[in-house]
Design a protein around this motif. Structure first.
Motif, PDB file in Angstrom:
ATOM      1  N   UNK A 223     -36.733  -1.124   7.863  1.00 14.86           N
ATOM      2  CA  UNK A 223     -35.921  -1.695   8.937  1.00 14.86           C
ATOM      3  C   UNK A 223     -34.614  -2.271   8.401  1.00 14.86           C
ATOM      4  N   UNK A 224     -33.590  -2.185   9.248  1.00 16.80           N
ATOM      5  CA  UNK A 224     -32.275  -2.690   8.879  1.00 16.80           C
ATOM      6  C   UNK A 224     -31.837  -3.876   9.742  1.00 16.80           C
ATOM      7  N   UNK A 225     -32.562  -4.190  10.809  1.00 18.56           N
ATOM      8  CA  UNK A 225     -32.237  -5.357  11.622  1.00 18.56           C
ATOM      9  C   UNK A 225     -32.306  -6.605  10.749  1.00 18.56           C
ATOM     10  N   UNK A 226     -31.289  -7.449  10.814  1.00 15.95           N
ATOM     11  CA  UNK A 226     -31.218  -8.624   9.949  1.00 15.95           C
ATOM     12  C   UNK A 226     -31.243  -9.917  10.758  1.00 15.95           C
ATOM     13  N   UNK A 227     -31.718 -10.962  10.122  1.00 18.08           N
ATOM     14  CA  UNK A 227     -31.678 -12.318  10.680  1.00 18.08           C
ATOM     15  C   UNK A 227     -31.096 -13.222   9.598  1.00 18.08           C
ATOM     16  N   UNK A 228     -29.856 -13.610   9.789  1.00 15.57           N
ATOM     17  CA  UNK A 228     -29.136 -14.421   8.786  1.00 15.57           C
ATOM     18  C   UNK A 228     -29.229 -15.891   9.153  1.00 15.57           C
ATOM     19  N   UNK A 229     -29.656 -16.714   8.191  1.00 15.60           N
ATOM     20  CA  UNK A 229     -29.777 -18.156   8.436  1.00 15.60           C
ATOM     21  C   UNK A 229     -28.389 -18.787   8.519  1.00 15.60           C
ATOM     22  N   UNK A 230     -28.190 -19.590   9.563  1.00 12.43           N
ATOM     23  CA  UNK A 230     -26.938 -20.313   9.751  1.00 12.43           C
ATOM     24  C   UNK A 230     -27.282 -21.704  10.263  1.00 12.43           C
ATOM     25  N   UNK A 231     -27.480 -22.644   9.346  1.00 14.54           N
ATOM     26  CA  UNK A 231     -27.889 -23.996   9.717  1.00 14.54           C
ATOM     27  C   UNK A 231     -29.287 -24.001  10.316  1.00 14.54           C
ATOM     28  N   UNK A 232     -29.413 -24.517  11.529  1.00 13.01           N
ATOM     29  CA  UNK A 232     -30.707 -24.580  12.201  1.00 13.01           C
ATOM     30  C   UNK A 232     -30.976 -23.339  13.048  1.00 13.01           C
TER      31      UNK A 232
END
Length: 408
Positions: A139-148
């Motif tokens: 899979x290539x779908x991403x979830x990038x952390x940005x603070x909360x």
């Protein structure tokens, strides 16, 4: 109606009789029209939620009924015997709730599950992608952390309830690159979150009342409280959910096959050729006997796997066996049902042509049957045939996997 049933108590028998009656009176009369018009029966899912069907196998403290998996599967089978699209929807919704119910924190379960299990909200499961179906690690779908928050970008394909769901259970990559088994995490995302778009529903061979669509996530912001489990646990959560989901599809396939046999049997008793009912002709009678044999074998295999699940024993191999046997059998049984009815079976005057079209997808989703054979063969390579589940197996299994918040 189904000729073989296995009950764990008189109360469970009464429940199945109630569901059978509802399926016959409330679902069956609507099925042909909704399928023909490709209309999604959302109100039926609210109705089933109010009856407790959507939360049968989940704990009472979370809003479910806390019944054994083998009872839930037989209930799903009853629904599938008259309307496969609804039964598949019940199974997919249960699959969408599974990560929260099994791996979610107490706070997440208390906040999210009640509305999911009572039919207020309907779920969809987002794992596959256009180029990552049987190989979810790609899979290539991403979830990038940005603070909360996490920012999700990517596209999920073949999403049952895509565009009509109230929430999406999404697997996305939080680290690593496509092909890595680590770095995938699980999120529960409200469908009305800005940035979520559903493509037009797929035009399918069957299950026309069950919308399937690609879901695009563009700069979708999700609070960290909607991540299920720790970062990097997503693929293990997804595969655990699929084991449970495969039993749901086995139930759908078994019920679908049973419905096809019910219609075929009634027709064969009434239709006469050469001055006797066609069931008395050996060619037809033997075909019906083979259909019954395949259905009973599918049901028995499914319930054997369910009992392992209910005892918190490993059941991944048995889930794959059950899904493989039940869906291949459903394809054969529904094809034979059309043959038993002859020319009438090829028309929409009888539901068997619809059953035949609906059966095909069951050999494909929740892992194609070729993937099921891979799973089974790998279990054979590791442990041989006919494993006996003992306390030692239970302990080893518990130590080998991530520890869920409750028994899976």
């Amino acid at each position: 109606m189904p000729t073989t049933r296995i009950f764990t108590s008189s109360e469970h028998a009464e429940l199945l009789e109630l569901v059978r009656d509802i399926a016959r009176k409330e679902l069956a009369p609507k099925a042909a029209e909704f399928e023909r018009e490709e209309q999604f029966p959302r109100d039926l899912f609210r109705f089933l939620g109010e009856l407790g069907v959507l939360g049968l196998a989940y704990p009472e403290e979370d809003g479910g009924l806390g019944l054994p998996a083998e009872v839930y599967l037989q209930v799903t089978e009853e629904i599938a015997s008259v309307w496969a699209s609804v039964a598949v929807g019940v199974s997919v919704h249960a699959l969408s709730c599974y990560p929260i119910a099994i791996f979610g924190s107490e706070a997440q379960r208390r906040r999210l599950l009640p509305a999911m299990l009572d039919g207020t909200t309907l779920g969809a499961y987002c794992l596959s992608e256009p180029h990552a179906g049987s190989d979810p690690a790609a899979m290539t779908t991403t979830a990038r952390r940005d603070g909360d928050e996490y920012v999700i970008d990517g596209t999920k394909a073949w999403v049952t309830h895509g565009g009509v769901a109230d929430f999406y259970t999404v697997m996305a990559r939080t680290s690593g690159k496509p092909g890595d088994h680590q770095g995938i995490s699980c999120f529960v995302v409200p469908a009305d979150t800005p940035g979520i778009e559903a493509d037009a529903p797929e035009r399918k061979m069957g299950l026309s009342a069950s919308p399937t669509a690609s879901i695009r996530f563009e700069n979708v912001r999700v609070h960290v409280s909607r991540r299920i489990g720790e970062e990097g646990e997503g693929l293990k959560i997804a595969l655990s959910a699929l084991d449970s989901g495969r039993l749901g599809i086995a139930a759908c396939a078994t019920g679908l096959a049973q419905g096809a046999l019910d219609v075929s049997l009634e027709y064969a008793k009434q239709r006469e050729t050469f001055e006797k009912p066609i069931i008395q002709h050996q060619g037809v009678g033997f075909m019906l006997a083979d259909m019954e044999t395949a259905i009973v074998a599918s049901r028995s295999t499914m319930l054997a796997a369910a009992r392992l699940k209910d005892q918190c024993l490993p059941y991944s191999r048995e889930a794959s066996i059950s899904k493989l046997l039940a869906t291949d059998s459903a394809m054969r049984v529904t094809t034979d049902a059309v043959q038993v009815l002859g020319g009438a079976g090829y028309t929409r005057d009888f539901p068997v042509e619809r059953y035949m079209r609906d059966a095909k997808i069951m050999q494909i989703f929740e892992g194609t049957n070729q993937i099921q054979r891979m799973v089974i063969s790998r279990h054979l390579e590791r442990g041989g045939s006919g494993q006996i589940h003992t306390l030692e197996h239970r302990t080893q299994a518990a130590e080998a996997q991530i520890t869920p918040r409750r028994a899976a």
